[in-house]
Design a protein around this motif. Structure first.
Motif, PDB file in Angstrom:
ATOM      1  N   LYS A 194       0.844  -0.884  -0.136  1.00  0.00           N
ATOM      2  CA  LYS A 194       0.224   0.219   0.269  1.00  0.00           C
ATOM      3  C   LYS A 194       0.802   1.510  -0.132  1.00  0.00           C
ATOM      4  N   ALA A 195       0.231   2.159  -0.468  1.00  0.00           N
ATOM      5  CA  ALA A 195       0.736   3.463  -0.618  1.00  0.00           C
ATOM      6  C   ALA A 195       0.401   4.489   0.930  1.00  0.00           C
ATOM      7  N   ASP A 196       0.650   4.060   1.882  1.00  0.00           N
ATOM      8  CA  ASP A 196       0.711   4.690   3.476  1.00  0.00           C
ATOM      9  C   ASP A 196       1.598   4.982   4.004  1.00  0.00           C
ATOM     10  N   SER A 197       3.431   5.145   3.465  1.00  0.00           N
ATOM     11  CA  SER A 197       4.374   4.964   4.588  1.00  0.00           C
ATOM     12  C   SER A 197       4.636   6.453   3.759  1.00  0.00           C
ATOM     13  N   TYR A 198       5.464   7.125   4.486  1.00  0.00           N
ATOM     14  CA  TYR A 198       6.284   8.892   4.063  1.00  0.00           C
ATOM     15  C   TYR A 198       7.305   9.195   4.854  1.00  0.00           C
ATOM     16  N   GLY A 199       7.835   9.722   4.211  1.00  0.00           N
ATOM     17  CA  GLY A 199       9.467  10.091   4.786  1.00  0.00           C
ATOM     18  C   GLY A 199       9.583  10.680   6.084  1.00  0.00           C
ATOM     19  N   TYR A 200       9.220  12.387   6.492  1.00  0.00           N
ATOM     20  CA  TYR A 200       9.233  12.905   6.781  1.00  0.00           C
ATOM     21  C   TYR A 200       8.010  12.978   7.780  1.00  0.00           C
ATOM     22  N   VAL A 201       8.692  12.971   9.087  1.00  0.00           N
ATOM     23  CA  VAL A 201       7.078  13.108  10.484  1.00  0.00           C
ATOM     24  C   VAL A 201       7.851  14.485  10.926  1.00  0.00           C
ATOM     25  N   VAL A 202       6.476  15.115  11.141  1.00  0.00           N
ATOM     26  CA  VAL A 202       7.119  16.301  11.355  1.00  0.00           C
ATOM     27  C   VAL A 202       6.039  17.434  12.279  1.00  0.00           C
ATOM     28  N   PRO A 203       6.560  17.659  13.132  1.00  0.00           N
ATOM     29  CA  PRO A 203       5.206  18.267  14.597  1.00  0.00           C
ATOM     30  C   PRO A 203       4.979  19.424  13.833  1.00  0.00           C
ATOM     31  N   GLY A 204       4.345  19.846  12.939  1.00  0.00           N
ATOM     32  CA  GLY A 204       3.861  21.408  11.980  1.00  0.00           C
ATOM     33  C   GLY A 204       3.179  22.232  13.122  1.00  0.00           C
TER      34      GLY A 204
END
Length: 444
Positions: A194-204
């Protein structure tokens, strides 16, 4: 970590500042010069969740202090709305004797008149502290208003299992880091199809200035800055600063490697995004290692220093906590002794709490503490090295909170509107910075 925004505190502070001359004196005069009772119990407030292991460590510190000195010390752990509750205590003339709170709160506490000056040369053991740690206790006037207690910097937490599955090396540059984020986003590193992963986790989130807190290390590593070297003019719209903002925006808007929802995420929402496999790269602090070891597994991720940026260097925001001696204490001698105990080798060692999640001293500020002898987890050495070689505290101004909040709001608007222009956004922010500098009496 970060404190409540200037906007959130405004209503409370407006009333509290007016009361400062009266309320900063639990007994005695407003400047804290009243009569001293060397036997009076000490009330200690710490910004920790009640019932947590970190509260228990502070209780251990207080108990040991009492055992050594005979002076009773009681710890109260508060977490939510800590600053608001402190203001309420001031209004009721019931300030604690000492608080352990973030270094970023120094300017606000000084402005409100709630803390008293610390005599650095007269502080027993003060000469044994890492010199840089004292920077976090120094006000804009060059005087000291706290005793440094704990330090921390930040590192990249990377899903090692994802990286190795894709056959990629640890990133050694920003380009390689962005490429890794792209691979995590597009190459199904968790293998679930599945296309459900990403690179950056950012507390924005803008709350408590979170996005600026995240951005500052990247700003400095890109060669940018908030102010000129003399601290009198904004540098936030200079070319290197704009470059850092552009790269941040690109990950949100062009590469789309940032976990969805990041623009409204606080750290409490960001942590689970990393540990549940939504994102594979998280720039955060060492305090999360114990948590992620339990929830994710120590073998699933690695910790490395932020690679050098376009500015040719790697700089990491340095934070931590100070022991603040509150004005008006009945036991000024006890205040001083408690702060000195906290920074002693014994106090620092107790506060480090080994490799447990009860640590309240993340990186020791006392040069006499051998981190490797107290903690067997060698990952702590990454953060220790970053602090000593690349750590940088927030700018020293009378009050940093308004700048951090304005920056977070500007950056949040930038990444939320993909049609925005980084140069224009930061130029507007520079104008706001200039106005605030003038307001604080520091403008050119």
């Amino acid at each position: 970590m970060l404190r409540r925004s200037a906007t959130t505190l405004a209503a409370v502070l407006a009333a509290a500042v007016a009361l400062t001359s009266l309320t900063a004196c639990g007994s005695g005069s407003g400047d804290g010069q009243g009569a001293t009772d060397h036997k009076a119990p000490l009330e200690i407030w710490v910004r920790k969740p009640p019932g947590s292991n970190t509260e228990k460590t502070h209780q251990q510190l207080a108990a040991r202090f009492t055992e050594l000195t005979g002076v009773p010390a009681h710890v109260t752990a508060l977490f939510d709305d800590f600053e608001t509750k402190l203001q309420q205590a001031a209004a009721q003339k019931k300030l604690p004797d000492l608080i352990v709170n973030d270094t970023a709160q120094l300017g606000t506490l000084v402005k409100q008149g709630l803390v008293r000056e610390v005599d650095r040369p007269a502080t027993k053991g003060g000469d044994q502290l890492i010199p840089a740690s004292w920077d976090a206790a120094k006000g804009a006037d060059g005087k000291y208003y706290g005793v440094p207690f704990s330090a921390q910097t930040f590192g990249l937490f990377i899903r090692k299992d994802w990286r190795e599955k894709l056959g990629l090396a640890q990133p050694t540059s920003w380009d390689e880091l962005d490429a890794l984020a792209t691979a995590f986003t597009t190459q199904d590193p968790d293998g679930n199809g599945k296309a459900d992963s990403y690179g950056y986790v950012v507390p924005g989130s803008t709350k408590r200035g979170y996005l600026d807190w995240y951005f500052s290390s990247f700003l400095w590593s890109a060669g940018g800055d908030y102010f000129s070297k003399d601290g009198k003019t904004p540098a936030i719209a200079d070319p290197a600063s704009v470059l850092a903002a552009q790269r941040l925006k690109d990950q949100f808007c062009t590469a789309k490697t940032v976990v969805p929802g990041a623009a409204t995420a606080e750290t409490t929402q960001a942590h689970p995004l990393f540990e549940t496999g939504k994102g594979g790269i998280y720039f955060t602090g060492p305090y999360n290692m114990a948590r992620f070891d339990k929830s994710l597994g120590k073998d699933k991720y690695e910790v490395i220093a932020l690679p050098a940026g376009p500015g040719g260097r790697s700089v990491s925001l340095a934070e931590g906590e100070n022991a603040y001696l509150m004005a008006g204490s009945k036991n000024r001698t006890g205040q001083q002794k408690y702060a000195e105990f906290l920074v002693s080798v014994e106090g620092q060692t107790i506060g480090m709490a080994g490799d447990t999640d009860g640590n309240v001293v993340r990186l020791p500020v006392n040069k006499g503490v051998d981190l490797a002898a107290v903690r067997k987890d060698q990952r702590w050495l990454v953060f220790d090295q970053v602090f000593r070689e690349a750590g940088r505290y927030a700018p020293v101004v009378k009050e940093w909170t308004p700048f951090r909040q304005a920056s977070a709001e500007a950056l949040n608007g930038l990444v939320a509107d993909c049609g925005s222009d980084p140069k224009a956004v930061l130029s507007k922010l520079a104008g706001a910075f200039a106005a605030e500098l003038t307001k604080q009496g520091a403008g050119s």
